[in-house]
Design a protein around this motif. Sequence first.
Motif, PDB file in Angstrom:
ATOM      1  N   VAL A 276       0.813  -1.227   0.000  1.00  0.00           N
ATOM      2  CA  VAL A 276       0.000   0.000   0.000  1.00  0.00           C
ATOM      3  C   VAL A 276       0.843   1.272   0.000  1.00  0.00           C
ATOM      4  CG1 VAL A 276      -0.288  -0.108   2.526  1.00  0.00           C
ATOM      5  CG2 VAL A 276      -1.951   1.156   1.146  1.00  0.00           C
ATOM      6  N   TRP A 277       1.952   1.251   0.718  1.00  0.00           N
ATOM      7  CA  TRP A 277       2.760   2.482   0.832  1.00  0.00           C
ATOM      8  C   TRP A 277       3.371   2.868  -0.511  1.00  0.00           C
ATOM      9  CZ3 TRP A 277       3.469  -1.941   3.777  1.00  0.00           C
ATOM     10  CH2 TRP A 277       2.836  -1.920   5.019  1.00  0.00           C
TER      11      TRP A 277
ATOM     12  N   LEU B  65      -4.536  12.099  -2.890  1.00  0.00           N
ATOM     13  CA  LEU B  65      -5.504  11.480  -1.979  1.00  0.00           C
ATOM     14  C   LEU B  65      -4.954  10.129  -1.534  1.00  0.00           C
ATOM     15  CD1 LEU B  65      -8.514  12.049  -1.010  1.00  0.00           C
ATOM     16  CD2 LEU B  65      -9.181  10.385  -2.746  1.00  0.00           C
TER      17      LEU B  65
ATOM     18  N   PRO C  71      -6.615   5.707   3.097  1.00  0.00           N
ATOM     19  CA  PRO C  71      -6.720   5.804   4.559  1.00  0.00           C
ATOM     20  C   PRO C  71      -5.847   4.723   5.215  1.00  0.00           C
ATOM     21  CG  PRO C  71      -8.760   4.918   3.588  1.00  0.00           C
ATOM     22  CD  PRO C  71      -7.886   5.333   2.450  1.00  0.00           C
ATOM     23  N   ASP C  72      -5.542   4.914   6.493  1.00  0.00           N
ATOM     24  CA  ASP C  72      -4.485   4.090   7.088  1.00  0.00           C
ATOM     25  C   ASP C  72      -4.928   2.700   7.531  1.00  0.00           C
ATOM     26  OD1 ASP C  72      -5.856   4.736   9.368  1.00  0.00           O
ATOM     27  OD2 ASP C  72      -4.191   5.718  10.388  1.00  0.00           O
ATOM     28  N   HIS C  73      -6.155   2.330   7.183  1.00  0.00           N
ATOM     29  CA  HIS C  73      -6.554   0.936   7.416  1.00  0.00           C
ATOM     30  C   HIS C  73      -6.533   0.141   6.105  1.00  0.00           C
ATOM     31  CE1 HIS C  73     -10.282   2.830   5.980  1.00  0.00           C
ATOM     32  NE2 HIS C  73     -10.612   1.646   5.541  1.00  0.00           N
ATOM     33  N   TRP C  74      -6.120   0.799   5.029  1.00  0.00           N
ATOM     34  CA  TRP C  74      -6.128   0.141   3.720  1.00  0.00           C
ATOM     35  C   TRP C  74      -5.232  -1.095   3.764  1.00  0.00           C
ATOM     36  CZ3 TRP C  74      -9.571   1.859   0.305  1.00  0.00           C
ATOM     37  CH2 TRP C  74      -9.568   1.309  -0.975  1.00  0.00           C
ATOM     38  N   PRO C  75      -5.678  -2.213   3.200  1.00  0.00           N
ATOM     39  CA  PRO C  75      -4.863  -3.428   3.299  1.00  0.00           C
ATOM     40  C   PRO C  75      -3.491  -3.264   2.632  1.00  0.00           C
ATOM     41  CG  PRO C  75      -6.804  -3.781   1.903  1.00  0.00           C
ATOM     42  CD  PRO C  75      -6.963  -2.443   2.551  1.00  0.00           C
ATOM     43  N   VAL C  76      -2.528  -4.017   3.124  1.00  0.00           N
ATOM     44  CA  VAL C  76      -1.173  -3.948   2.571  1.00  0.00           C
ATOM     45  C   VAL C  76      -1.202  -4.289   1.080  1.00  0.00           C
ATOM     46  CG1 VAL C  76       1.162  -4.888   2.685  1.00  0.00           C
ATOM     47  CG2 VAL C  76      -0.147  -4.549   4.795  1.00  0.00           C
ATOM     48  N   PHE C  77      -1.874  -5.385   0.744  1.00  0.00           N
ATOM     49  CA  PHE C  77      -1.945  -5.790  -0.659  1.00  0.00           C
ATOM     50  C   PHE C  77      -3.403  -5.700  -1.114  1.00  0.00           C
ATOM     51  CE2 PHE C  77       1.655  -8.031   1.277  1.00  0.00           C
ATOM     52  CZ  PHE C  77       2.679  -7.569   0.473  1.00  0.00           C
TER      53      PHE C  77
ATOM     54  N   LYS D 104     -11.161  -4.164  -4.809  1.00  0.00           N
ATOM     55  CA  LYS D 104     -11.092  -3.011  -3.907  1.00  0.00           C
ATOM     56  C   LYS D 104     -10.302  -1.872  -4.562  1.00  0.00           C
ATOM     57  CE  LYS D 104     -10.198  -1.852   0.957  1.00  0.00           C
ATOM     58  NZ  LYS D 104     -11.447  -1.120   1.191  1.00  0.00           N
TER      59      LYS D 104
ATOM     60  N   TRP E  56     -11.688   1.808  -5.591  1.00  0.00           N
ATOM     61  CA  TRP E  56     -10.933   3.014  -5.217  1.00  0.00           C
ATOM     62  C   TRP E  56     -10.710   3.909  -6.442  1.00  0.00           C
ATOM     63  CZ3 TRP E  56      -9.363   5.840  -1.162  1.00  0.00           C
ATOM     64  CH2 TRP E  56      -8.332   6.749  -1.329  1.00  0.00           C
TER      65      TRP E  56
ATOM     66  N   GLU F 213       5.423   0.808   6.845  1.00  0.00           N
ATOM     67  CA  GLU F 213       4.947   1.529   8.023  1.00  0.00           C
ATOM     68  C   GLU F 213       6.140   2.130   8.778  1.00  0.00           C
ATOM     69  OE1 GLU F 213       1.747   3.058   9.286  1.00  0.00           O
ATOM     70  OE2 GLU F 213       1.492   1.332   7.967  1.00  0.00           O
TER      71      GLU F 213
ATOM     72  N   PRO G  42      -7.703  -1.459  13.454  1.00  0.00           N
ATOM     73  CA  PRO G  42      -6.585  -2.080  12.732  1.00  0.00           C
ATOM     74  C   PRO G  42      -6.020  -1.139  11.672  1.00  0.00           C
ATOM     75  CG  PRO G  42      -8.672  -2.979  11.973  1.00  0.00           C
ATOM     76  CD  PRO G  42      -9.002  -1.976  13.052  1.00  0.00           C
TER      77      PRO G  42
ATOM     78  N   PRO H  81      -4.986  -4.780   7.864  1.00  0.00           N
ATOM     79  CA  PRO H  81      -5.058  -6.137   7.312  1.00  0.00           C
ATOM     80  C   PRO H  81      -4.081  -6.292   6.151  1.00  0.00           C
ATOM     81  CG  PRO H  81      -6.958  -4.855   6.616  1.00  0.00           C
ATOM     82  CD  PRO H  81      -6.213  -4.009   7.615  1.00  0.00           C
ATOM     83  N   LYS H  82      -3.727  -7.526   5.882  1.00  0.00           N
ATOM     84  CA  LYS H  82      -2.761  -7.791   4.825  1.00  0.00           C
ATOM     85  C   LYS H  82      -3.414  -7.714   3.441  1.00  0.00           C
ATOM     86  CE  LYS H  82       1.512 -10.160   4.424  1.00  0.00           C
ATOM     87  NZ  LYS H  82       2.497 -11.012   5.064  1.00  0.00           N
TER      88      LYS H  82
ATOM     89  N   TRP I 151     -11.795 -10.850  -1.298  1.00  0.00           N
ATOM     90  CA  TRP I 151     -12.368  -9.682  -0.635  1.00  0.00           C
ATOM     91  C   TRP I 151     -13.789  -9.449  -1.147  1.00  0.00           C
ATOM     92  CZ3 TRP I 151     -13.871  -5.206  -3.227  1.00  0.00           C
ATOM     93  CH2 TRP I 151     -14.296  -4.146  -2.403  1.00  0.00           C
TER      94      TRP I 151
ATOM     95  N   ARG J 282     -14.520   0.491  11.225  1.00  0.00           N
ATOM     96  CA  ARG J 282     -13.126   0.245  11.595  1.00  0.00           C
ATOM     97  C   ARG J 282     -13.026  -0.501  12.927  1.00  0.00           C
ATOM     98  NH1 ARG J 282      -8.334   3.807   9.334  1.00  0.00           N
ATOM     99  NH2 ARG J 282      -8.094   4.470  11.489  1.00  0.00           N
TER     100      ARG J 282
ATOM    101  N   TYR K 165     -10.592   9.788   8.943  1.00  0.00           N
ATOM    102  CA  TYR K 165      -9.736   8.845   8.196  1.00  0.00           C
ATOM    103  C   TYR K 165      -9.306   9.305   6.810  1.00  0.00           C
ATOM    104  CZ  TYR K 165     -12.029   5.886  11.684  1.00  0.00           C
ATOM    105  OH  TYR K 165     -12.556   5.387  12.837  1.00  0.00           O
TER     106      TYR K 165
END
Lengths: 600, 600
Positions: free
Chosen positions: A217-218, A225, A228-234, A239, A243, A383, B129, B135-136, B149, B186, B224
């Motif tokens: 995600v990073w 834009l 948001p910081d709960h967005w999944p890593v992958f 999804k 987005w 992170e 989270p 989440p991953k 998902w 969340r 968020y």
Amino acid sequence: MDAIVSNSGTAVSNWLADFESALAQRDIEAATALFADECYWRDLVSFTWNIKTVEGRSEIAALLDAVLEAVKPRHFLIDGEAAEADGVTEGWFSFETEAARGRGHIRLKDGTCWTLLTTMTELKGFEEPRGSARPKGAEHGVHPGRKTWLDHRREEAAKLGSETQPYCVVIGGGQGGIALGARLRRLGVPTIILEKNERGGDSWRKRYKSLCLHDPVWYDHLPYLPFPDHWPVFSPKDKIGDWLESYVSIMELNYWTSSEAISARHDAAKGEWAVEVLRDGKQLTLRPKQLILATGMSGIANMPDYPGMDKFKGEQHHSSKHPGGEAYKGKKAVVIGSNNSAHDICADLWEHGADVTMVQRSSTHIARSDTLMDLALGGLYSEQAVANGITTDKADLIFASIPYRIMAELQKPIYAEMKQRDADFYARLEKAGFMLDFGEDDSGLFMKYLRRGSGYYIDVGASDLVADGKIRLKSGVSVKEIKEHSVVFSDGSELPADLIVYATGYGSMNGWAARLISQDIADKVGKCWGFGSGTKKDPRPFEGELRNMWKPTHQDGLWFHGGNLHQSRHYSLYLALQLKARMEGISTPVYGMGAVHHLH
Amino acid sequence: MDAIVSNSGTAVSNWLADFESALAQRDIEAATALFADECYWRDLVSFTWNIKTVEGRSEIAALLDAVLEAVKPRHFLIDGEAAEADGVTEGWFSFETEAARGRGHIRLKDGTCWTLLTTMTELKGFEEPRGSARPKGAEHGVHPGRKTWLDHRREEAAKLGSETQPYCVVIGGGQGGIALGARLRRLGVPTIILEKNERGGDSWRKRYKSLCLHDPVWYDHLPYLPFPDHWPVFSPKDKIGDWLESYVSIMELNYWTSSEAISARHDAAKGEWAVEVLRDGKQLTLRPKQLILATGMSGIANMPDYPGMDKFKGEQHHSSKHPGGEAYKGKKAVVIGSNNSAHDICADLWEHGADVTMVQRSSTHIARSDTLMDLALGGLYSEQAVANGITTDKADLIFASIPYRIMAELQKPIYAEMKQRDADFYARLEKAGFMLDFGEDDSGLFMKYLRRGSGYYIDVGASDLVADGKIRLKSGVSVKEIKEHSVVFSDGSELPADLIVYATGYGSMNGWAARLISQDIADKVGKCWGFGSGTKKDPRPFEGELRNMWKPTHQDGLWFHGGNLHQSRHYSLYLALQLKARMEGISTPVYGMGAVHHLH
């Protein structure tokens, strides 16, 4: 502030002051004397109106000699604190040219410059209206006949492409077209993005069901834009699709869905394109000044042409059309290919109870996701990096500051460590017959991506299935023929098949230009992507930058945009600035156009 | 670090250490001795499971006596640098309780506490989270029968409300319901949001055409996902509507459009509600444990009941149904009311060529937008505040740190300055016959909003039209009767009318509860909003917090949520934490429930 930091700051400041003074006096000898014997200057648009790396003092002298008079660089100022490690002092700086403001990064060795990065951040007088320059929204006061935001937006959308012509047409509404479109929108460049699917994000949604981004995600933020910081890593494909669709709405892009470009031709006299478009099945012509092909690295499926394919009685399709494994329980599936898509599809088929064979025609670089994130990306995109104050912008610029010539050398230790850390894993794969590589020179995944855009799998589980023999492996063979119910290989063996998936990659951007415009113009422009490393699928000569990407080509008004989310985000800035400058009539003399190279 | 800052830091640290030590020893006398004679402690959920302000040492002692044993507060630590100005030392701190982590703010005078704010930020063991806990996304490894998902999301959406019941039902899908829904999402609290319109954001889109937010963008961020930095200062209604719709998608809310709650009743034995819902015209019953009314301050139009309304031959509607001025060129329009909507609608009608009269029945507070932004909001919510490091979170907490008891006193100087700065403007309005006020005690707009939610106009241009006589003014009268083609006033005068707009405000949240649930339960809960200032529409007794908002009510499982975007953002956190705690079975003894007050 401790002494080392302070001395580093002084060294960088002094260097910048000396550089600025030499440039102000047009003293090219003095300027080049500030560089080390081994030195690189990478410029993103600010000095060269190009994406260009020059190497060594004489190339730097030639560049300065050509551009100084027009560019008038000045106001070099250190930005933040410099730091020293292993004999290299690094620092950030800001600067200006006649036309623009810029940001740079420098690495010094013994007080002379080893690497210099200069990048354009904004055009003077054409800054994006953000922060305190943002629009007011409500027009205070009294305005008879006032139109609301919605009136304006609807009127613009209704007129653009019929009563008025866009300055840019972007073909391809994936992340590349969308990121570029957002930047052009903020810069006030009238633009239409053509997306052949029904909805924004469909280019992701329509791929195989189990697909998730392989980049974290990073690394994947779009401009302006952030997730948001709960967005999944992958991000799962649907999804990220949603987005992108929301992003198109939020950024107010003129994004034409169900719209396909069927041909384009350039009128040199008028300096404009005629782009034939099928929009919702209705043909129309757009006449932009600039045409940007943003169909990217995965624009056109590359279908092989094996004898007998037309006689196959089962189901066969390219990986881009694969719906997912659900319908194939108990079926015999043969997947031709051994890169990312092939692995993902094999694992998904196996999970759904198919009998799967992967056909590996040549060696593949495998990097386990966790190891790759930790060793290769973690320092800039993680992170931890965020916690260390490395913003996305900063990470992108640090990434950009490494010249391609030396990048492979800097990447090798990462993959040496990867090999060691995951030695058991690789041993198991090889024991199963899997042909491994780490790139021709062991420089790993990212170099493969830059050189050829293929040849690797970021392992998220499928490799264990291969190692365990759950995904059967047919390795070191090529396909000789397809029969009614089987695939025949170069070693004479034959595999029964109900399903064949051709995970055989994608056609080139140049090939897409040939199809859309003409072979002549495709030849005039030459190969896209690759920088001339002299490795497989990336023939010499060395160019030092990705060919034809995000910069002027030998065809007026034709541009290529693409890459992963990171590149779409970062390089869209420089492409957008080049387009905006041309729209505003700013002089944009291009320094150091690459020579044309045809595909081999 | 200069000496003053350093001393301030020491003062705050010492106070916190003394406070913690007194609390640890359950020495209430020692704890209260740390407070000044005039002192306020505002707690948002962390100590009281309530939104509660106590005043003076004896109330503080009573609070501590009641809660200390269960709350077990500890680890008070100064956060960042403290500062001193005008004899007041301010600082931030973090702390913990048995159940939660919190953040606080303190103001010291002569070393003793004048104001204390304690807020809950997260429940231990139930943290959102985010960041490194996100989440991953891709589930690495091999998972036969794996769901994507999209599978999960679709399955959840299909089952929730039929096979499974949500823990919360939120009625009203405007900014309030959406912000709360995002926080509950969340926190993993199964929630359905009911929105009667066809699309998210329609509650804005469907209002009068010229509407823009009167609050600036820095005040309006949702949780968020902040607006990008080109977002207009004052969002046009359709743009904020589109934003809300995208936000619902991005945050994956279970947001039922075209869904209206028609009744709700509480089953005390089961501890759950039966909410009758018309979804796309089909009736069904939802059985949540918690019911949140988030229809807000503008949920139900308040239509007056003038004699003869039924005989009017022209067009008449409430301001919430007003489509905009376009259709009324050359028409005679009478707008009953003189607050925000009335002014906006009058200006829009005038701009479209109608002959407009505004009927002012009682005095109105007018604040010019630019002046208001500069004097009242700029310190916390502006580009300058952002540049000064005042994040949205920080601004919200600073705002929250002022007890309502003393807020009016602190607001008065702002409006005194406004009166002076815009003296000519006010003189022109008064000369035109407009009845002005600045609140009963000259404490201005925000206090009016907190006390009664009405009585003001943030001027963006209409007042000039009033002052210039372009919008005609009928002031100091009430409506006596509506005739076929006219409006008759208490002074006997009569105005011909083709259009009457009733800009007569909105019904109370309590009234909505009566309609949805029952008069009994509405009475059991009592008045919502207002804090008992003893001013118009905000009767005593003083409660010190907005009645029934974002905190437990006297009806189990019934909650009220609402307010502007700032309040929806900030207070949704505390409401969501209260709901989550109940879902998880965490003990939530409520301290200091307010007494019930009926509407007058």
